[in-house]
Design an enzyme around this catalytic site. Sequence first.
Site, PDB file in Angstrom:
ATOM      1  CG  ASP A  10      -1.643   1.260   1.487  1.00 58.97           C
ATOM      2  OD1 ASP A  10      -1.631   2.114   0.595  1.00 58.97           O
ATOM      3  OD2 ASP A  10      -2.249   1.401   2.570  1.00 58.97           O
ATOM      4  CG  ASP A  57      -9.161   4.586   0.933  1.00 57.64           C
ATOM      5  OD1 ASP A  57      -8.642   5.266   1.833  1.00 57.64           O
ATOM      6  OD2 ASP A  57      -8.509   3.902   0.131  1.00 57.64           O
TER       7      ASP A  57
END
Length: 607
Positions: A8, A193
Amino acid sequence: MEYVIGIDLGTTNSCVAVVQNGVPTVLPNRQGYKTTPSMIAMTESKKRLVGHLAKRQSITNAEFTVYAAKRFIGRKWNSEQVRQIVKTTPYRVVEGPHGDVRIELRDRSYAVPEISAMVLAEMKAIAEEYVGQEVQKAVITVPAYFNDNQRQATKDAGTIAGLDVIRIINEPTAAALAYGFGRRFDKQIAVYDLGGGTFDISVLEMSSDGVFKVISTAGDTFLGGEDWDNRVIDWLVEGFSAEHGIDLRSDRMALQRLKDAAEKAKIELSGQRETEVNLPFIITSGRNEALHLQRVMTRADFERLTADLVQRTIDIVSETLDDAGIGKEEIEDVVLVGGMTRVPSVERAVAQLFGREPSKGVHPDEVVALGAAIQGAALVERGNKMILLDVTPHTLGVMVAGGMFEPLIPQNTTVPTSRTRTFTTSRDNQTAVKILVMQGENERAQDNELLGEFILDGLRKANAGSVEIDVTFEINADGIVSVTAKDLETQRDQTIIVAATSGLTKDEIRSMIDEGRRHAVDRKVGEEFEARKQETEQIIIEIEQLFAPVERVVGQSDFGRDALTRARGVVDRARQAILAKDQQQLKEHADSLSRTLRMFKGVVARM
Ligand code: AMP
């Protein structure tokens, strides 16, 4: 055993995970943290620092410390967004040779993918240390809303870091994979998100046979935690200016300290109702007096200053649901991802919109890397039945007569996908056709993102009428676009010349890979010294800031003067040890320095 790591690559922090014996695990870095700041720095002696080491020295080396580079990735120098961020970055950003963005650090300028590659190389090293073998394959996540240029640049960053990027997946999709891992159900979920720099919303359908299908996705690649921080900075700067008539933004170091303090205040306000921002010696006045910044911010202040930002995310969610024809009540679970979803007003707004409490089962900072690792394992594991069906976040099209945009592949089409269109030459003797490929939702071509100019060259001259060429536009599973062309009559494939509009050429990438390799060798050397040096420098700064006030209090007595001389000696010796790179000496001086600092603080406290 071949591992595929999931990375990520965040705006603020990055995280790496791997599936080991069927269990997805987030890997801690050398400092023991599961996330690593996406920061890199170049020290005065041209040493490269990454992660926590870069973050710790960011205040004293603000000009040569890069944070939030993700906001620049795949963007053109002359874009409005770049113009905006450049205004507040303490490091130097310049125009690159392809109209791209470069960052200047001491000896030379670096392309943005090169900066991201340094972070990725660090994540690779963390994984290699953990699994005890070299790791090459990786799945890297990007915000769902990233366009082709941003995806391509992220992939380039992986290549420069020595990784074989087997797939780029969208962050919210990765989060959904981690959320659904090991569970079997048919459900429609939303992933909200909100990270350091970007906002994404995705709606997915999960089915008990292992299919994850993205229904719709949207977002804003320019909306994230940094905007919340900036509101706090503005508030502090305005308050200070009203009180002292001094603009703190004019001082790079003050600005960097404000940035840190603003983020800290924001984070504290997630857990408590008020917080005090306390920055002693923030700047000196025209009369050479040291000025301090001290102000209490309540959660209510913070929520008032940032309410419109929260609302912007909510508006995007509502629009996405409307566009997809999905009612809020059809969403059976809401997964929160990204550090910013810990902000109470954000969580509240999401809960209110969906009329349900968001799912608490997943860790917002780790879930994306876990999902990437799960997808990575699924891609190499034989017999794995998991299927991921993602969508393209933007409409792909070409520019046609009159400067209009003609859509070819609409937004939210499941990828991989392709469309073919026939182009014809219009003039006699015409041997080339120029095609401008773009992504975006605007009717006017110029308002969309230009991906590339494709020139179909060396066409047959049409004696009568025109030549027909089939052009196929393809979006692969990474969301990356490619174009091929075929002359219909001769069935010959055409070579397509891609004029780079931003990003890097193959040669540039190759030389960056070499440089990255060289650096990997000496990465470990001196890392421990660097950590100790940073701690020492931090203490020295604190002591030095206190010399003047301490002198005012005790400078009149012999005893006091003596103590001050001794303190100066301690600081000088520590400085010499830093210059001599003498780790042993540094270690020995650490105690004396701490004692001196404690003593100074004691004196000032009694003032
Ligand atoms: P991410 O990109 O997901 O790592 O999110 C990072 C963003 O979340 C940064 O803007 C952080 O300041 C913010 N953040 C992290 N933890 C918290 C917290 N407890 N409260 C508020 N914001 C946070």
